[in-house]
Enzyme design. Structure first.
Site, PDB file in Angstrom:
ATOM      1  CE1 TYR A 173      -3.494   3.050   0.194  1.00 22.67           C
ATOM      2  CE2 TYR A 173      -1.894   3.326   2.874  1.00 22.67           C
ATOM      3  CZ  TYR A 173      -3.070   3.551   1.273  1.00 22.67           C
ATOM      4  OH  TYR A 173      -3.924   4.996   1.884  1.00 22.67           O
ATOM      5  NE  ARG A 185      -2.944   7.145  -4.224  1.00 25.53           N
ATOM      6  CZ  ARG A 185      -3.970   6.783  -3.280  1.00 25.53           C
ATOM      7  NH1 ARG A 185      -5.678   6.524  -3.227  1.00 25.53           N
ATOM      8  NH2 ARG A 185      -3.769   6.917  -1.696  1.00 25.53           N
ATOM      9  CE1 TYR A 203      -4.690  11.082   7.094  1.00 24.45           C
ATOM     10  CE2 TYR A 203      -3.995   9.023   6.015  1.00 24.45           C
ATOM     11  CZ  TYR A 203      -4.685   9.492   6.369  1.00 24.45           C
ATOM     12  OH  TYR A 203      -6.381   9.221   7.001  1.00 24.45           O
ATOM     13  NE  ARG A 225      -9.881  12.426   5.462  1.00 25.57           N
ATOM     14  CZ  ARG A 225      -9.010  11.430   5.454  1.00 25.57           C
ATOM     15  NH1 ARG A 225      -9.919  10.539   5.036  1.00 25.57           N
ATOM     16  NH2 ARG A 225      -8.510  11.233   6.544  1.00 25.57           N
ATOM     17  CD  GLU A 265     -11.677   2.378   3.465  1.00 28.40           C
ATOM     18  OE1 GLU A 265     -10.275   1.838   4.009  1.00 28.40           O
ATOM     19  OE2 GLU A 265     -11.152   3.168   2.485  1.00 28.40           O
TER      20      GLU A 265
HETATM   21  C1  3EB Z   1      -8.108   6.482   5.155  1.00 26.85           C
HETATM   22  O1  3EB Z   1      -8.348   7.521   6.063  1.00 26.85           O
HETATM   23  C2  3EB Z   1      -8.282   5.538   5.476  1.00 26.85           C
HETATM   24  O2  3EB Z   1      -5.642   5.890  -0.219  1.00 26.85           O
HETATM   25  O3  3EB Z   1      -7.141   5.507  -1.459  1.00 26.85           O
HETATM   26  C3  3EB Z   1      -9.648   5.847   2.704  1.00 26.85           C
HETATM   27  C4  3EB Z   1     -10.169   5.911   1.393  1.00 26.85           C
HETATM   28  C5  3EB Z   1      -8.220   5.150   2.143  1.00 26.85           C
HETATM   29  C6  3EB Z   1      -8.643   5.872   0.218  1.00 26.85           C
HETATM   30  C7  3EB Z   1      -6.320   5.833  -0.539  1.00 26.85           C
HETATM   31  C8  3EB Z   1      -7.513   5.704   1.363  1.00 26.85           C
HETATM   32  C9  3EB Z   1      -7.684   5.862   0.837  1.00 26.85           C
HETATM   33  O4  3EB Z   1      -6.975   6.774   5.566  1.00 26.85           O
HETATM   34  C10 3EB Z   1      -7.398   4.692   3.833  1.00 26.85           C
END
Ligand code: 3EB
Length: 332
Positions: free
Chosen positions: A140, A147, A200, A213, A326
């Site tokens: 991942y 990406r 992050y 989001r 999720e």
């Molecule tokens: C998060 O909030 C949970 O890598 O495209 C949610 C939606 C999550 C998209 C992505 C990852 C992705 O980090 C994981």
């Protein structure tokens, strides 16, 4: 506009052809990886997803205009003058960053060349998502690196970073599909309960995940119609996973995150003057790690969402090893 439906895969062949833009088959079959092909003349992505279900389901995207399609082994697309569906596939490999960056850049070139500059939703699927690549980096995190490099390189040509899902699939390799439009306007939404994923800290990997989001889509011809695409949403507050071993707690936080995300208060921060509630959500996909949690997850979702909402539950791995569930959704 553009319209979503979920159908049982076995009945798929009977679906009317006209206006089909693309389809994604969330299968239960044990395949080695994703399969990209033309079925009924449209781009079709088969994802070996669900450990639990034998049949699976098909997500279908339909539009109003006449559809033209094209592509090759790696990337297939279809478009109708207003909307574009594009799906890409990355074969199993020792590492993924370079191939991910290159295929994403090909997709960005495509949307620019065909004239669909606004990408408003992306879904990503990674085989062995929590396993290490040949260099000891989690698949991942490796995917996120490629990406992020693609978004960095494509930034000036793109209309922002849209809503997305990043989730596991059975087998190896990776795949994605996206939706883009020509004249519609998208707004990309963050959630004040969560740190933007693209910010992050590096404890979660060398490059952060590239997604918003949620994204809203305002049609150009019909100003009253607005769709909202909720990204995959998990039990994360700030940037930290909460309730690591508690499925009820994770369901509660994920659902509360969505409720706040789509609230008037949160949307207003992004210039979107509407309010939405959980009861308006449809075409909900719930990804869960362990079969033993399904009953609790169903109970939480049945309580939160409209009784007649389309909900599909998919057993697969999730991008952080401590996440159990999720949830993504749509305000059609
Ligand atoms: C998060 O909030 C949970 O890598 O495209 C949610 C939606 C999550 C998209 C992505 C990852 C992705 O980090 C994981």
């Amino acid at each position: 506009m553009i319209n979503c439906s979920f159908v049982e895969t076995t009945r798929d062949a009977a679906a009317p052809r006209s206006g089909l833009l693309g389809q994604v088959i969330y299968g239960g079959h044990a395949q080695r990886g994703a399969v990209l092909e033309r079925l009924q003349g449209i781009p079709s992505l088969r994802l070996p997803m669900d450990r639990a279900q034998a049949e699976g389901f098909t997500e279908i995207w339909r539009v109003d205009g006449t559809v033209h399609e094209g592509g090759d082994e790696e990337l297939l697309y279809a478009h109708d003058g207003e909307f574009l569906f594009c799906a890409g596939i990355i074969p199993p490999a020792p590492r993924y960053a370079d191939a991910t960056r290159e295929l994403y850049l090909r997709a960005f070139d495509l949307v620019e060349r065909l004239g669909y500059p606004t990408i408003f939703r992306i879904w990503n699927f990674i085989g062995g998502i929590n396993a290490d690549n040949a260099d000891g980096l989690e698949n991942y995190r490796d995917f996120c690196r490629g990406r992020a490099e693609a978004f960095e390189a494509g930034q000036s040509r793109l209309h922002g970073m849209p809503a997305a899902t990043g989730i596991g699939m059975a087998g190896a390799g990776a795949a994605f599909y996206l939706l883009a439009c020509r004249s519609g306007a998208a707004a990309h939404i963050e959630n004040t309960r969560q740190v933007p994923a693209w910010q992050y800290p590096t404890q979660y990997g060398p490059r952060p995940p590239s997604f918003a989001r949620a994204s809203t889509l305002q049609g150009s011809s019909d100003q009253a119609s607005r769709m909202l695409f909720v990204s995959g949403t998990a039990s994360i507050l700030g940037h930290e996973t909460v309730h690591p071993d508690d499925i009820d707690g994770q369901c509660r936080v994920a659902i509360d995150n969505i409720a706040h995300l789509i609230s008037r208060e949160n949307l207003a921060l992004h210039g979107v003057a509407t309010a939405h509630a959980l009861r308006e959500l449809d075409f909900i996909k719930v990804y869960y790690r362990h079969g033993r949690d399904l009953a609790s997850i169903r109970a939480a979702c049945c309580h939160a969402f409209r009784p007649d909402a389309q909900i599909r539950y998919i057993e697969t791995d999730i991008c952080r090893a401590d996440l159990l569930v999720e949830i993504e959704a749509l305000v059609p």
